[in-house]
Write an enzyme that holds these catalytic residues in place. Structure first.
Site, mmCIF file in Angstrom:
data_model
loop_
_atom_site.group_PDB
_atom_site.id
_atom_site.type_symbol
_atom_site.label_atom_id
_atom_site.label_comp_id
_atom_site.label_asym_id
_atom_site.label_seq_id
_atom_site.Cartn_x
_atom_site.Cartn_y
_atom_site.Cartn_z
ATOM 1 N N ASP A 107 0.815 -1.219 0.000
ATOM 2 C CA ASP A 107 0.000 0.000 0.000
ATOM 3 C C ASP A 107 0.849 1.269 0.000
ATOM 4 O O ASP A 107 0.333 2.379 0.101
ATOM 5 C CB ASP A 107 -0.950 0.016 1.203
ATOM 6 C CG ASP A 107 -0.201 -0.011 2.528
ATOM 7 O OD1 ASP A 107 1.052 0.004 2.508
ATOM 8 O OD2 ASP A 107 -0.866 -0.022 3.579
ATOM 9 N N GLY A 108 2.157 1.121 -0.080
ATOM 10 C CA GLY A 108 3.038 2.293 -0.182
ATOM 11 C C GLY A 108 3.632 2.725 1.147
ATOM 12 O O GLY A 108 4.523 3.577 1.186
ATOM 13 N N HIS A 123 17.031 27.244 4.482
ATOM 14 C CA HIS A 123 16.540 28.473 3.852
ATOM 15 C C HIS A 123 16.565 29.671 4.818
ATOM 16 O O HIS A 123 17.142 30.705 4.508
ATOM 17 C CB HIS A 123 15.128 28.216 3.318
ATOM 18 C CG HIS A 123 14.549 29.400 2.622
ATOM 19 N ND1 HIS A 123 15.101 29.915 1.472
ATOM 20 C CD2 HIS A 123 13.488 30.191 2.925
ATOM 21 C CE1 HIS A 123 14.393 30.969 1.085
ATOM 22 N NE2 HIS A 123 13.418 31.150 1.953
ATOM 23 N N LYS A 157 13.746 40.943 -5.253
ATOM 24 C CA LYS A 157 12.784 40.092 -5.962
ATOM 25 C C LYS A 157 11.416 40.179 -5.305
ATOM 26 O O LYS A 157 11.318 40.216 -4.085
ATOM 27 C CB LYS A 157 13.303 38.649 -5.910
ATOM 28 C CG LYS A 157 12.381 37.598 -6.473
ATOM 29 C CD LYS A 157 13.038 36.219 -6.438
ATOM 30 C CE LYS A 157 12.677 35.453 -5.188
ATOM 31 N NZ LYS A 157 13.216 34.076 -5.184
ATOM 32 N N ARG A 166 7.906 37.928 -5.359
ATOM 33 C CA ARG A 166 7.276 36.722 -5.897
ATOM 34 C C ARG A 166 5.782 36.989 -6.050
ATOM 35 O O ARG A 166 5.089 37.257 -5.081
ATOM 36 C CB ARG A 166 7.518 35.522 -4.973
ATOM 37 C CG ARG A 166 6.970 34.232 -5.555
ATOM 38 C CD ARG A 166 7.398 33.010 -4.768
ATOM 39 N NE ARG A 166 8.781 32.615 -5.000
ATOM 40 C CZ ARG A 166 9.205 31.974 -6.086
ATOM 41 N NH1 ARG A 166 8.361 31.666 -7.056
ATOM 42 N NH2 ARG A 166 10.464 31.630 -6.216
ATOM 43 N N ASP A 175 22.282 30.881 -5.234
ATOM 44 C CA ASP A 175 21.077 30.854 -4.396
ATOM 45 C C ASP A 175 21.134 29.614 -3.508
ATOM 46 O O ASP A 175 21.981 28.738 -3.709
ATOM 47 C CB ASP A 175 19.834 30.810 -5.306
ATOM 48 C CG ASP A 175 18.594 31.418 -4.648
ATOM 49 O OD1 ASP A 175 18.617 31.637 -3.418
ATOM 50 O OD2 ASP A 175 17.607 31.659 -5.374
HETATM 51 C C1 R5P Z 1 13.523 31.700 -2.245
HETATM 52 O O1 R5P Z 1 13.629 32.714 -1.558
HETATM 53 C C2 R5P Z 1 14.655 30.772 -2.516
HETATM 54 O O2 R5P Z 1 15.852 31.225 -1.975
HETATM 55 C C3 R5P Z 1 14.840 30.536 -3.997
HETATM 56 O O3 R5P Z 1 15.198 31.759 -4.617
HETATM 57 C C4 R5P Z 1 13.568 30.038 -4.617
HETATM 58 O O4 R5P Z 1 13.002 29.027 -3.849
HETATM 59 C C5 R5P Z 1 13.829 29.547 -6.019
HETATM 60 O O5 R5P Z 1 12.616 29.109 -6.544
HETATM 61 P P1 R5P Z 1 12.354 29.107 -8.099
HETATM 62 O O6 R5P Z 1 13.472 28.345 -8.734
HETATM 63 O O7 R5P Z 1 11.029 28.416 -8.226
HETATM 64 O O8 R5P Z 1 12.289 30.535 -8.554
#
Ligand code: R5P
Length: 322
Positions: free
Chosen positions: A44-45, A156, A217, A219, A243
């Site tokens: 069943d995984g 992160h 940036k 998002r 990154d």
């Molecule tokens: C976000 O703050 C992380 O440091 C990366 O910049 C992010 O997760 C990258 O995601 P993607 O490749 O989808 O732009």
């Protein structure tokens, strides 16, 4: 893999479904023995894990290091089950229905170190709307119930674990990424694609001894990001964008577009964690000249070992536990 053994005894570096490649390269760095734990799936995984009988003595006689990712979701379950099994063995709880071997032994005490190459769920590190799970913290709460210290590679946003109940060592592969970039592309300029990556990317620039800048940036959604326009002195230069992770590749592609518009001669990308979701590698191939990652997650662009960084954190934790 170079490096002198830090421990002469047969401490085990354990791995289950994930982390086997890293455990194999960590073991010689730490002077430890690699042991693969049993893991398979029921029809069943659901996951089955076991500390093999011939590994019980090693797991009990010395502190043990488990290498395991909390990604994808099955990795979280796998990590919890492995930690539970190791913890039972160390506590001497060996009771089993087949009555094989001793049923109980003395508790050998604390000594389980978890090394997490890629800590999944790290990006939800805040509650943006009421009622949300702060998943980065919740993962740590679950796993810290079963181990005595955790080494995490390029987490992160480490602040989210400030209240952790056990010692955590935050380690980074940026020194190894800097070496790889120096050797392979010899960059003139390092760019952080957002403010969150400034400390990591600037560390790489410092090691290489080249120029550095960052972008701001925003998002818009999981697949759409925007950078605030900024003048960058990159004309005719070889630039590497650094990154912590690449997921859809959107962040890197947009940053690369900004660099090309300003005359960059070559644009390369590097990160610790190569998730590469939904065709990211093909998208990236249209925007950057090369991509470099560690092997925290197996992927076709992994050319940097995560083990040296993890070994630094594990050694510190083992010293604390001694
Ligand atoms: C976000 O703050 C992380 O440091 C990366 O910049 C992010 O997760 C990258 O995601 P993607 O490749 O989808 O732009």
């Amino acid at each position: 893999m170079k490096g002198s053994p830090l421990h002469e005894s047969e401490m085990p570096v354990l791995s289950g479904a994930s982390g086997g490649n890293i455990a194999a390269s960590l073991a010689p760095l730490l002077g430890m023995e690699q042991i693969q734990l049993e893991n398979r799936r029921f029809p069943d995984g659901e996951a089955y894990v076991r500390v093999p009988t011939d590994a019980i003595e090693a797991v009990r006689s010395e502190p043990s290091v488990l290498v395991s990712n909390t990604y994808p979701d099955s990795g979280i379950m796998q990590t919890l089950l492995l930690l539970g099994a190791i913890s039972d063995v160390r506590r001497g709880d060996l009771a089993n229905l087949k009555q094989e071997g001793p049923q109980s032994l003395e508790d050998v005490g604390p000594g389980i170190v978890l090394a997490i190459p890629y800590y999944g769920y790290a990006r939800q590190d805040k509650r943006f709307s009421p009622g949300e799970s702060v998943s980065a913290r919740q993962i740590a709460d679950m796993i810290s119930a079963y181990c005595d210290g955790i080494a995490i590679l390029d987490l992160h946003a480490p602040d989210v674990l400030n209240d952790a109940k056990i010692p955590i060592e935050y380690v980074s592969s940026m020194p190894e990424i800097a070496s790889e970039l120096s050797e392979r592309i010899s960059p003139d300029f390092i760019l952080s694609p957002d403010k969150g990556a400034i400390s990591r990317a600037s560390a790489v620039a410092e090691i290489i001894g080249c120029e550095f800048s960052y972008l701001e940036k925003t998002r818009i959604d999981a697949h759409t990001i925007e950078h605030t326009p900024k003048d960058l002195d990159v004309s005719g230069k070889v630039v590497a964008i650094v990154d912590d992770m690449i997921s859809t590749g959107g962040t890197i592609c947009r940053a690369s577009d900004a660099l090309r518009r300003q005359g960059a001669k070559e644009v390369h990308a590097a990160c610790t964690h190569g998730l590469f979701t939904g065709g990211a590698l093909s998208r990236l191939a249209k925007h950057v000249d090369s991509v470099h990652t560690t092997d925290s997650l197996p992927n076709p662009r992994a050319d940097v070992s995560a083990s040296p960084a993890l070994s630094r954190g594990i050694s510190k934790l083992l010293t604390k536990l001694a």
